[in-house]
Design a protein around this motif. Structure first.
Motif, mmCIF file in Angstrom:
data_model
loop_
_atom_site.group_PDB
_atom_site.id
_atom_site.type_symbol
_atom_site.label_atom_id
_atom_site.label_comp_id
_atom_site.label_asym_id
_atom_site.label_seq_id
_atom_site.Cartn_x
_atom_site.Cartn_y
_atom_site.Cartn_z
ATOM 1 N N HIS A 77 0.836 -1.188 0.000
ATOM 2 C CA HIS A 77 0.000 0.000 0.000
ATOM 3 C C HIS A 77 0.876 1.245 0.000
ATOM 4 O O HIS A 77 1.442 1.623 1.021
ATOM 5 C CB HIS A 77 -0.934 -0.034 1.226
ATOM 6 C CG HIS A 77 -2.057 0.934 1.129
ATOM 7 N ND1 HIS A 77 -2.175 2.010 1.987
ATOM 8 C CD2 HIS A 77 -3.095 1.006 0.270
ATOM 9 C CE1 HIS A 77 -3.262 2.701 1.646
ATOM 10 N NE2 HIS A 77 -3.827 2.111 0.609
ATOM 11 N N GLN A 78 1.007 1.864 -1.175
ATOM 12 C CA GLN A 78 1.951 2.974 -1.348
ATOM 13 C C GLN A 78 1.651 4.151 -0.422
ATOM 14 O O GLN A 78 2.566 4.819 0.054
ATOM 15 C CB GLN A 78 1.951 3.455 -2.805
ATOM 16 C CG GLN A 78 2.653 2.486 -3.762
ATOM 17 C CD GLN A 78 4.078 2.146 -3.323
ATOM 18 O OE1 GLN A 78 4.860 3.029 -2.988
ATOM 19 N NE2 GLN A 78 4.411 0.857 -3.290
ATOM 20 N N GLU A 79 0.377 4.398 -0.178
ATOM 21 C CA GLU A 79 0.020 5.534 0.673
ATOM 22 C C GLU A 79 0.480 5.334 2.111
ATOM 23 O O GLU A 79 0.916 6.277 2.779
ATOM 24 C CB GLU A 79 -1.500 5.777 0.639
ATOM 25 C CG GLU A 79 -1.947 6.630 -0.523
ATOM 26 C CD GLU A 79 -1.070 7.855 -0.755
ATOM 27 O OE1 GLU A 79 -0.369 7.882 -1.798
ATOM 28 O OE2 GLU A 79 -1.046 8.760 0.090
ATOM 29 N N THR A 80 0.388 4.086 2.585
ATOM 30 C CA THR A 80 0.869 3.772 3.941
ATOM 31 C C THR A 80 2.354 4.081 4.037
ATOM 32 O O THR A 80 2.814 4.757 4.968
ATOM 33 C CB THR A 80 0.637 2.267 4.241
ATOM 34 O OG1 THR A 80 -0.759 2.005 4.148
ATOM 35 C CG2 THR A 80 1.134 1.899 5.635
ATOM 36 N N ILE A 81 3.111 3.602 3.060
ATOM 37 C CA ILE A 81 4.564 3.804 3.057
ATOM 38 C C ILE A 81 4.891 5.295 2.989
ATOM 39 O O ILE A 81 5.705 5.808 3.765
ATOM 40 C CB ILE A 81 5.195 3.034 1.873
ATOM 41 C CG1 ILE A 81 5.047 1.534 2.111
ATOM 42 C CG2 ILE A 81 6.653 3.424 1.661
ATOM 43 C CD1 ILE A 81 5.371 0.677 0.920
ATOM 44 N N ARG A 82 4.221 5.987 2.080
ATOM 45 C CA ARG A 82 4.487 7.424 1.929
ATOM 46 C C ARG A 82 4.182 8.193 3.222
ATOM 47 O O ARG A 82 4.942 9.051 3.653
ATOM 48 C CB ARG A 82 3.681 7.996 0.757
ATOM 49 C CG ARG A 82 4.017 9.460 0.442
ATOM 50 C CD ARG A 82 3.293 9.975 -0.788
ATOM 51 N NE ARG A 82 3.679 9.293 -2.011
ATOM 52 C CZ ARG A 82 4.783 9.545 -2.719
ATOM 53 N NH1 ARG A 82 5.628 10.462 -2.306
ATOM 54 N NH2 ARG A 82 5.048 8.879 -3.818
ATOM 55 N N ASN A 83 3.059 7.848 3.855
ATOM 56 C CA ASN A 83 2.687 8.536 5.099
ATOM 57 C C ASN A 83 3.682 8.269 6.216
ATOM 58 O O ASN A 83 3.940 9.151 7.045
ATOM 59 C CB ASN A 83 1.279 8.127 5.533
ATOM 60 C CG ASN A 83 0.225 8.788 4.658
ATOM 61 O OD1 ASN A 83 0.473 9.851 4.080
ATOM 62 N ND2 ASN A 83 -0.929 8.155 4.529
ATOM 63 N N GLU A 84 4.250 7.067 6.241
ATOM 64 C CA GLU A 84 5.247 6.764 7.270
ATOM 65 C C GLU A 84 6.531 7.569 7.038
ATOM 66 O O GLU A 84 7.147 8.064 7.986
ATOM 67 C CB GLU A 84 5.507 5.261 7.327
ATOM 68 C CG GLU A 84 4.308 4.535 7.937
ATOM 69 C CD GLU A 84 4.327 3.029 7.770
ATOM 70 O OE1 GLU A 84 3.447 2.370 8.343
ATOM 71 O OE2 GLU A 84 5.218 2.493 7.055
ATOM 72 N N PHE A 85 6.917 7.713 5.778
ATOM 73 C CA PHE A 85 8.093 8.548 5.478
ATOM 74 C C PHE A 85 7.817 10.018 5.807
ATOM 75 O O PHE A 85 8.686 10.721 6.313
ATOM 76 C CB PHE A 85 8.513 8.392 4.011
ATOM 77 C CG PHE A 85 9.170 7.066 3.700
ATOM 78 C CD1 PHE A 85 10.019 6.454 4.610
ATOM 79 C CD2 PHE A 85 8.961 6.438 2.471
ATOM 80 C CE1 PHE A 85 10.637 5.232 4.323
ATOM 81 C CE2 PHE A 85 9.568 5.226 2.175
ATOM 82 C CZ PHE A 85 10.403 4.619 3.099
ATOM 83 N N LYS A 86 6.599 10.466 5.520
ATOM 84 C CA LYS A 86 6.231 11.847 5.887
ATOM 85 C C LYS A 86 6.337 12.042 7.396
ATOM 86 O O LYS A 86 6.801 13.074 7.878
ATOM 87 C CB LYS A 86 4.784 12.151 5.460
ATOM 88 C CG LYS A 86 4.610 12.517 3.998
ATOM 89 C CD LYS A 86 3.177 13.016 3.778
ATOM 90 C CE LYS A 86 2.734 12.945 2.330
ATOM 91 N NZ LYS A 86 3.476 13.799 1.397
ATOM 92 N N LYS A 87 5.893 11.038 8.136
ATOM 93 C CA LYS A 87 5.941 11.083 9.598
ATOM 94 C C LYS A 87 7.400 11.186 10.081
ATOM 95 O O LYS A 87 7.720 11.988 10.965
ATOM 96 C CB LYS A 87 5.280 9.816 10.154
ATOM 97 C CG LYS A 87 5.203 9.746 11.648
ATOM 98 C CD LYS A 87 4.045 10.582 12.162
ATOM 99 C CE LYS A 87 4.200 10.917 13.625
ATOM 100 N NZ LYS A 87 3.250 11.932 14.064
ATOM 101 N N LEU A 88 8.270 10.371 9.477
ATOM 102 C CA LEU A 88 9.687 10.406 9.859
ATOM 103 C C LEU A 88 10.291 11.781 9.589
ATOM 104 O O LEU A 88 11.034 12.328 10.411
ATOM 105 C CB LEU A 88 10.475 9.335 9.078
ATOM 106 C CG LEU A 88 10.328 7.895 9.565
ATOM 107 C CD1 LEU A 88 10.912 6.934 8.539
ATOM 108 C CD2 LEU A 88 11.026 7.719 10.910
ATOM 109 N N LYS A 89 9.962 12.322 8.432
ATOM 110 C CA LYS A 89 10.489 13.640 8.069
ATOM 111 C C LYS A 89 9.984 14.703 9.064
ATOM 112 O O LYS A 89 10.749 15.585 9.497
ATOM 113 C CB LYS A 89 10.065 13.981 6.637
ATOM 114 C CG LYS A 89 10.351 15.399 6.196
ATOM 115 C CD LYS A 89 11.820 15.635 5.909
ATOM 116 C CE LYS A 89 12.045 17.093 5.511
ATOM 117 N NZ LYS A 89 13.382 17.358 5.040
ATOM 118 N N ALA A 90 8.718 14.600 9.443
ATOM 119 C CA ALA A 90 8.154 15.568 10.390
ATOM 120 C C ALA A 90 8.844 15.455 11.754
ATOM 121 O O ALA A 90 9.192 16.461 12.373
ATOM 122 C CB ALA A 90 6.646 15.345 10.534
#
Ligand code: PLP
Length: 225
Positions: free
Chosen positions: A165-178
């Motif tokens: 699920h690409q959105e899950t992965i992307r959101n986790e990377f966004k979280k890390l960046k934040a």
């Protein structure tokens, strides 16, 4: 399995364009495989197991920068302290203090990344959001970092869920960046975080889009393990 030189060149040129550092993850791969990639110009290699890393380090050129990317037990820090370049998976103050102690014995300053847990799997190591801010507070606001002269925290490391699920992965990377931005101790320039280690073979393109500065890629370069 021989190293795929063409694959390597295409990954490297893409990463260079984005100023992203490649850590070639060589766990379970032979010294010959690593040397082949070294001959292509690669200098940063990542390993997960202390004994395997120590054995390989002894047989390979001294200008390799060895990254420890696995879960590090405190009682094994002493084996890698003489040479390790960057420890990615630091998830406790206790481990940080042990790295500091062993680095001091060798007259070194060892770079470390705090590992953050954002993935869904319960098995992945790392600090959750509250633990991270607790550790950061203890280190920087309470001044504990002044006592740890032989470590240098340069940023964060994290892994996304094993998911299609690409959105899950992307959101986790966004979280890390934040979390990287929120916790970055910008008050003292020596301690400014510059490294955000995220992205593996299957998700590194998404990680770069979300602000990764360092990717850890194994199977895409060395073949399946
Ligand atoms: C094995 C490993 C990698 C590399 O995984 P690939 O899917 O082979 O690219 C990256 N990071 C960590 C922490 C690993 O354990």
């Amino acid at each position: 399995m021989p190293v795929n030189a063409q694959q390597y060149q295409s990954v490297i040129s893409e990463l260079t364009k984005h100023h992203v550092t490649l850590v070639a993850v060589s766990k379970t791969k032979s010294v010959l495989d690593i040397r082949e990639m070294y001959e292509l110009g690669q200098r940063d290699f990542g390993e997960n197991y202390v004994q395997e890393l120590v054995e390989k380090q002894a047989l390979l050129p001294n200008d390799i920068r060895w990254h420890f990317i696995g879960h590090l037990q405190s009682n094994k820090v002493k084996y890698i302290a003489p040479f390790v370049h960057l420890i990615h998976g630091v998830d406790s103050l206790r481990l940080l203090k042990e790295i500091n102690k062993q680095a001091a014995r060798h007259g070194r300053v060892i770079d470390c990344l705090l590992q953050v847990h954002v993935a869904q799997e319960a098995t992945k190591f790392g600090l959750d959001e509250a633990e991270l801010s607790g550790v950061v507070h203890t280190l920087y606001a309470s001044g504990e970092i002044q006592e740890l002269k032989n470590i240098h925290i340069t940023g964060l490391m994290g892994m996304a869920s094993f998911s299609d699920h690409q959105e899950t992965i992307r959101n986790e990377f966004k979280k890390l960046k934040a979390l990287f931005c929120q916790n970055n101790p910008s008050s003292s320039s020596r301690e400014l975080w510059t490294v955000l280690s995220m992205g593996m073979s299957s998700d590194y393109k998404t990680a770069i889009e979300e602000g990764s500065t360092m990717v850890r890629i194994g199977s895409l370069l060395f073949g399946a393990r």
